[in-house]
Design a protein around this motif. Structure first.
Motif, PDB file in Angstrom:
ATOM      1  N   PHE A 131       0.819  -1.214   0.000  1.00  0.00           N
ATOM      2  CA  PHE A 131       0.000   0.000   0.000  1.00  0.00           C
ATOM      3  C   PHE A 131       0.854   1.265   0.000  1.00  0.00           C
ATOM      4  O   PHE A 131       0.675   2.146  -0.835  1.00  0.00           O
ATOM      5  CB  PHE A 131      -0.920   0.012   1.221  1.00  0.00           C
ATOM      6  CG  PHE A 131      -1.573   1.345   1.478  1.00  0.00           C
ATOM      7  CD1 PHE A 131      -2.612   1.798   0.674  1.00  0.00           C
ATOM      8  CD2 PHE A 131      -1.130   2.167   2.512  1.00  0.00           C
ATOM      9  CE1 PHE A 131      -3.214   3.032   0.892  1.00  0.00           C
ATOM     10  CE2 PHE A 131      -1.720   3.401   2.739  1.00  0.00           C
ATOM     11  CZ  PHE A 131      -2.768   3.835   1.932  1.00  0.00           C
ATOM     12  N   THR A 132       1.788   1.350   0.952  1.00  0.00           N
ATOM     13  CA  THR A 132       2.532   2.598   1.155  1.00  0.00           C
ATOM     14  C   THR A 132       3.267   3.033  -0.101  1.00  0.00           C
ATOM     15  O   THR A 132       3.224   4.221  -0.485  1.00  0.00           O
ATOM     16  CB  THR A 132       3.537   2.424   2.314  1.00  0.00           C
ATOM     17  OG1 THR A 132       2.841   2.019   3.484  1.00  0.00           O
ATOM     18  CG2 THR A 132       4.282   3.718   2.573  1.00  0.00           C
ATOM     19  N   GLU A 133       3.947   2.110  -0.737  1.00  0.00           N
ATOM     20  CA  GLU A 133       4.808   2.459  -1.875  1.00  0.00           C
ATOM     21  C   GLU A 133       4.014   3.023  -3.060  1.00  0.00           C
ATOM     22  O   GLU A 133       4.341   4.116  -3.544  1.00  0.00           O
ATOM     23  CB  GLU A 133       5.639   1.237  -2.289  1.00  0.00           C
ATOM     24  CG  GLU A 133       6.673   0.824  -1.259  1.00  0.00           C
ATOM     25  CD  GLU A 133       6.084   0.042  -0.089  1.00  0.00           C
ATOM     26  OE1 GLU A 133       4.880  -0.290  -0.140  1.00  0.00           O
ATOM     27  OE2 GLU A 133       6.825  -0.245   0.867  1.00  0.00           O
ATOM     28  N   PRO A 134       2.981   2.322  -3.561  1.00  0.00           N
ATOM     29  CA  PRO A 134       2.221   2.920  -4.673  1.00  0.00           C
ATOM     30  C   PRO A 134       1.455   4.172  -4.253  1.00  0.00           C
ATOM     31  O   PRO A 134       1.264   5.080  -5.071  1.00  0.00           O
ATOM     32  CB  PRO A 134       1.265   1.800  -5.104  1.00  0.00           C
ATOM     33  CG  PRO A 134       1.204   0.863  -3.962  1.00  0.00           C
ATOM     34  CD  PRO A 134       2.523   0.941  -3.281  1.00  0.00           C
ATOM     35  N   PHE A 135       1.028   4.241  -3.003  1.00  0.00           N
ATOM     36  CA  PHE A 135       0.297   5.422  -2.532  1.00  0.00           C
ATOM     37  C   PHE A 135       1.197   6.655  -2.546  1.00  0.00           C
ATOM     38  O   PHE A 135       0.768   7.744  -2.974  1.00  0.00           O
ATOM     39  CB  PHE A 135      -0.229   5.163  -1.123  1.00  0.00           C
ATOM     40  CG  PHE A 135      -0.995   6.320  -0.542  1.00  0.00           C
ATOM     41  CD1 PHE A 135      -2.277   6.613  -0.971  1.00  0.00           C
ATOM     42  CD2 PHE A 135      -0.421   7.122   0.443  1.00  0.00           C
ATOM     43  CE1 PHE A 135      -2.989   7.683  -0.428  1.00  0.00           C
ATOM     44  CE2 PHE A 135      -1.116   8.193   0.991  1.00  0.00           C
ATOM     45  CZ  PHE A 135      -2.399   8.473   0.548  1.00  0.00           C
ATOM     46  N   ILE A 136       2.433   6.504  -2.098  1.00  0.00           N
ATOM     47  CA  ILE A 136       3.354   7.635  -2.024  1.00  0.00           C
ATOM     48  C   ILE A 136       3.976   7.943  -3.375  1.00  0.00           C
ATOM     49  O   ILE A 136       4.102   9.113  -3.767  1.00  0.00           O
ATOM     50  CB  ILE A 136       4.473   7.355  -0.994  1.00  0.00           C
ATOM     51  CG1 ILE A 136       3.888   7.198   0.416  1.00  0.00           C
ATOM     52  CG2 ILE A 136       5.523   8.463  -1.016  1.00  0.00           C
ATOM     53  CD1 ILE A 136       3.253   8.433   0.981  1.00  0.00           C
ATOM     54  N   MET A 137       4.348   6.914  -4.118  1.00  0.00           N
ATOM     55  CA  MET A 137       5.178   7.112  -5.302  1.00  0.00           C
ATOM     56  C   MET A 137       4.386   7.361  -6.576  1.00  0.00           C
ATOM     57  O   MET A 137       4.812   8.147  -7.435  1.00  0.00           O
ATOM     58  CB  MET A 137       6.091   5.894  -5.491  1.00  0.00           C
ATOM     59  CG  MET A 137       7.018   5.651  -4.309  1.00  0.00           C
ATOM     60  SD  MET A 137       7.995   4.126  -4.459  1.00  0.00           S
ATOM     61  CE  MET A 137       9.111   4.574  -5.776  1.00  0.00           C
ATOM     62  N   THR A 138       3.248   6.696  -6.758  1.00  0.00           N
ATOM     63  CA  THR A 138       2.531   6.801  -8.034  1.00  0.00           C
ATOM     64  C   THR A 138       1.039   7.075  -7.890  1.00  0.00           C
ATOM     65  O   THR A 138       0.367   7.370  -8.878  1.00  0.00           O
ATOM     66  CB  THR A 138       2.696   5.502  -8.847  1.00  0.00           C
ATOM     67  OG1 THR A 138       2.118   4.418  -8.103  1.00  0.00           O
ATOM     68  CG2 THR A 138       4.152   5.206  -9.120  1.00  0.00           C
ATOM     69  N   SER A 139       0.485   6.935  -6.683  1.00  0.00           N
ATOM     70  CA  SER A 139      -0.958   7.063  -6.448  1.00  0.00           C
ATOM     71  C   SER A 139      -1.765   6.100  -7.317  1.00  0.00           C
ATOM     72  O   SER A 139      -2.897   6.384  -7.705  1.00  0.00           O
ATOM     73  CB  SER A 139      -1.427   8.505  -6.693  1.00  0.00           C
ATOM     74  OG  SER A 139      -0.820   9.379  -5.772  1.00  0.00           O
ATOM     75  N   GLY A 140      -1.164   4.965  -7.648  1.00  0.00           N
ATOM     76  CA  GLY A 140      -1.852   3.976  -8.461  1.00  0.00           C
ATOM     77  C   GLY A 140      -1.618   4.104  -9.948  1.00  0.00           C
ATOM     78  O   GLY A 140      -2.025   3.235 -10.719  1.00  0.00           O
ATOM     79  N   GLY A 141      -0.963   5.167 -10.382  1.00  0.00           N
ATOM     80  CA  GLY A 141      -0.701   5.367 -11.799  1.00  0.00           C
ATOM     81  C   GLY A 141       0.606   4.735 -12.214  1.00  0.00           C
ATOM     82  O   GLY A 141       1.256   4.055 -11.414  1.00  0.00           O
ATOM     83  N   PRO A 142       1.004   4.948 -13.463  1.00  0.00           N
ATOM     84  CA  PRO A 142       0.268   5.669 -14.505  1.00  0.00           C
ATOM     85  C   PRO A 142      -0.801   4.779 -15.156  1.00  0.00           C
ATOM     86  O   PRO A 142      -0.565   3.606 -15.416  1.00  0.00           O
ATOM     87  CB  PRO A 142       1.371   6.013 -15.514  1.00  0.00           C
ATOM     88  CG  PRO A 142       2.388   4.927 -15.328  1.00  0.00           C
ATOM     89  CD  PRO A 142       2.351   4.536 -13.884  1.00  0.00           C
ATOM     90  N   ASN A 143      -1.955   5.370 -15.347  1.00  0.00           N
ATOM     91  CA  ASN A 143      -3.075   4.676 -15.991  1.00  0.00           C
ATOM     92  C   ASN A 143      -3.446   3.381 -15.270  1.00  0.00           C
ATOM     93  O   ASN A 143      -3.786   2.374 -15.880  1.00  0.00           O
ATOM     94  CB  ASN A 143      -2.745   4.381 -17.457  1.00  0.00           C
ATOM     95  CG  ASN A 143      -3.989   4.047 -18.264  1.00  0.00           C
ATOM     96  OD1 ASN A 143      -5.104   4.462 -17.911  1.00  0.00           O
ATOM     97  ND2 ASN A 143      -3.813   3.296 -19.347  1.00  0.00           N
ATOM     98  N   GLY A 144      -3.365   3.427 -13.912  1.00  0.00           N
ATOM     99  CA  GLY A 144      -3.766   2.274 -13.103  1.00  0.00           C
ATOM    100  C   GLY A 144      -2.764   1.144 -13.077  1.00  0.00           C
ATOM    101  O   GLY A 144      -3.075   0.048 -12.572  1.00  0.00           O
ATOM    102  N   ALA A 145      -1.535   1.355 -13.543  1.00  0.00           N
ATOM    103  CA  ALA A 145      -0.548   0.270 -13.629  1.00  0.00           C
ATOM    104  C   ALA A 145      -0.065  -0.193 -12.265  1.00  0.00           C
ATOM    105  O   ALA A 145       0.421  -1.322 -12.129  1.00  0.00           O
ATOM    106  CB  ALA A 145       0.648   0.713 -14.473  1.00  0.00           C
ATOM    107  N   THR A 146      -0.182   0.656 -11.240  1.00  0.00           N
ATOM    108  CA  THR A 146       0.288   0.272  -9.910  1.00  0.00           C
ATOM    109  C   THR A 146      -0.840   0.284  -8.871  1.00  0.00           C
ATOM    110  O   THR A 146      -0.576   0.371  -7.678  1.00  0.00           O
ATOM    111  CB  THR A 146       1.421   1.213  -9.443  1.00  0.00           C
ATOM    112  OG1 THR A 146       0.945   2.573  -9.461  1.00  0.00           O
ATOM    113  CG2 THR A 146       2.630   1.096 -10.346  1.00  0.00           C
ATOM    114  N   LYS A 147      -2.074   0.215  -9.335  1.00  0.00           N
ATOM    115  CA  LYS A 147      -3.185   0.089  -8.389  1.00  0.00           C
ATOM    116  C   LYS A 147      -3.106  -1.272  -7.693  1.00  0.00           C
ATOM    117  O   LYS A 147      -2.830  -2.293  -8.324  1.00  0.00           O
ATOM    118  CB  LYS A 147      -4.523   0.197  -9.120  1.00  0.00           C
ATOM    119  CG  LYS A 147      -4.951   1.600  -9.470  1.00  0.00           C
ATOM    120  CD  LYS A 147      -6.345   1.596 -10.093  1.00  0.00           C
ATOM    121  CE  LYS A 147      -6.818   3.008 -10.397  1.00  0.00           C
ATOM    122  NZ  LYS A 147      -8.192   2.994 -10.992  1.00  0.00           N
TER     123      LYS A 147
END
Length: 325
Positions: free
Chosen positions: A262-278
């Motif tokens: 959770f922490t890493e995609p939340f801080i670094m990409t917010s789930g982007g780009p285009n949902g790739a790290t959701k």
């Protein structure tokens, strides 16, 4: 003086006769069964007393939250609303028929397949090297363990700067005339996060492997050397099988970490780009606290828990093997 001696002798005879009587009574079948049952009862009470604190903690922080989430998954609740209307399996149907669930599953499995093998191989390699070091081993162990105890937010912020287009990594790559937009590319975003998470947890898993390595008996390796086995053969046919307990622990822990990232995609990409790290936990957080759809978020949480349980169970049956020394 004579009276004192006589009194002591009488006391000894009385105690001897009493002890003999107790032994004879204790030897009776019925009395002996009663004594055994009382002893077993005392052992049971002691066992219950020892597990009571853990059971209390688990009830408050594990069992009750899971049961409450399971209850909410069949209801509609906006947190601030006092009512929780029953909606049945509507949330589950919405999840499985929508595109979001399958995108989250794809991203999570991709992260799992990149992160878990990388962590296991690198952590095992570090453990083997540490096992060969005699002087300064504690210092090296502490150095590898520091990333694990460092705040995940701090690590994510540092790596976000390293991965930036003008960050240190791209400055190094610029020397050879190339540049990679790590966090802005659908191709590179998830592998970049997976590598960072692997770096953070390698030290922790290496300590687990090292503890197992140092417990292995030396006489097995001496016998193998006398039989002409090379170092690779000793590692392949002796060390790896004997490391099964720690490998199982590391596989399950890294699997749980991969599915709960959770922490890493939340801080670094917010789930982007285009949902790739959701990820599942990221979307659970958003649905629960941003969209106030606690019922939908709870259904996602229940499904995530079920997937972790099933995968961990399969891993345990596949990895765990009893090895006799």
């Amino acid at each position: 003086m004579a009276n004192t001696v006589n009194e002591s002798r009488a006391a000894e005879r009385e105690e001897s006769s009493t002890g003999g009587l107790r032994q004879r009574i204790g030897g009776l079948p019925v009395v002996s069964q009663v004594v055994d049952r009382v002893g077993q009862h005392d052992d049971n009470l002691m066992g219950y007393a020892l597990i009571a604190p853990w059971f209390l903690w688990a009830s408050v922080f594990l069992i009750f939250p899971f049961l409450f989430a399971l209850y909410l998954s069949f209801h509609e609740w906006a947190i601030i609303s006092p009512t929780k209307p029953f909606v049945g399996i509507e949330h589950y149907v919405s999840l499985f028929t929508g595109d979001l669930f399958w995108q989250l599953l794809k991203n999570t499995l991709y992260f799992f397949l990149v992160n878990v093998p990388t962590q296991i191989v690198l952590a095992l390699g570090v453990a083997v090297l540490l096992d060969r070091i005699i002087r300064g081993r504690a210092l090296y162990m502490a150095g590898y363990f520091v990333p694990y105890v460092t705040s995940g937010v701090v690590v994510a912020v540092v790596f976000k700067w390293l991965y930036a287009p003008d960050g240190y990594l791209n400055q190094v790559l610029g020397v050879v005339g190339t540049e990679i937009n790590f966090l802005g590319s659908q191709t590179w975003a998830m592998p970049a996060i997976a590598m960072m998470v692997s770096w953070k947890f390698i030290g922790y898993y290496a300590i687990i492997f090292l503890a197992n390595l140092q417990s292995l008996p030396e006489n097995i390796y001496e016998s193998a050397s006398l039989d002409g086995a090379s170092e690779w053969q000793q590692f392949r046919y002796i060390t790896l099988p004997l490391l099964n307990p720690s490998i199982l622990v590391v596989v399950i822990l890294s699997t749980i970490t991969a599915f709960q990232i959770f922490t890493e995609p939340f801080i670094m990409t917010s789930g982007g780009p285009n949902g790739a790290t959701k990820t599942f936990v990221l979307e659970i957080y958003r649905n629960a606290f941003s969209y106030l759809e606690m019922g939908y978020a709870s259904a996602m949480g229940v499904i995530l828990a079920a997937m972790i349980f099933v995968i961990s169970y399969v891993e345990r049956n596949y990895v765990d093997q009893e090895v006799s020394v």
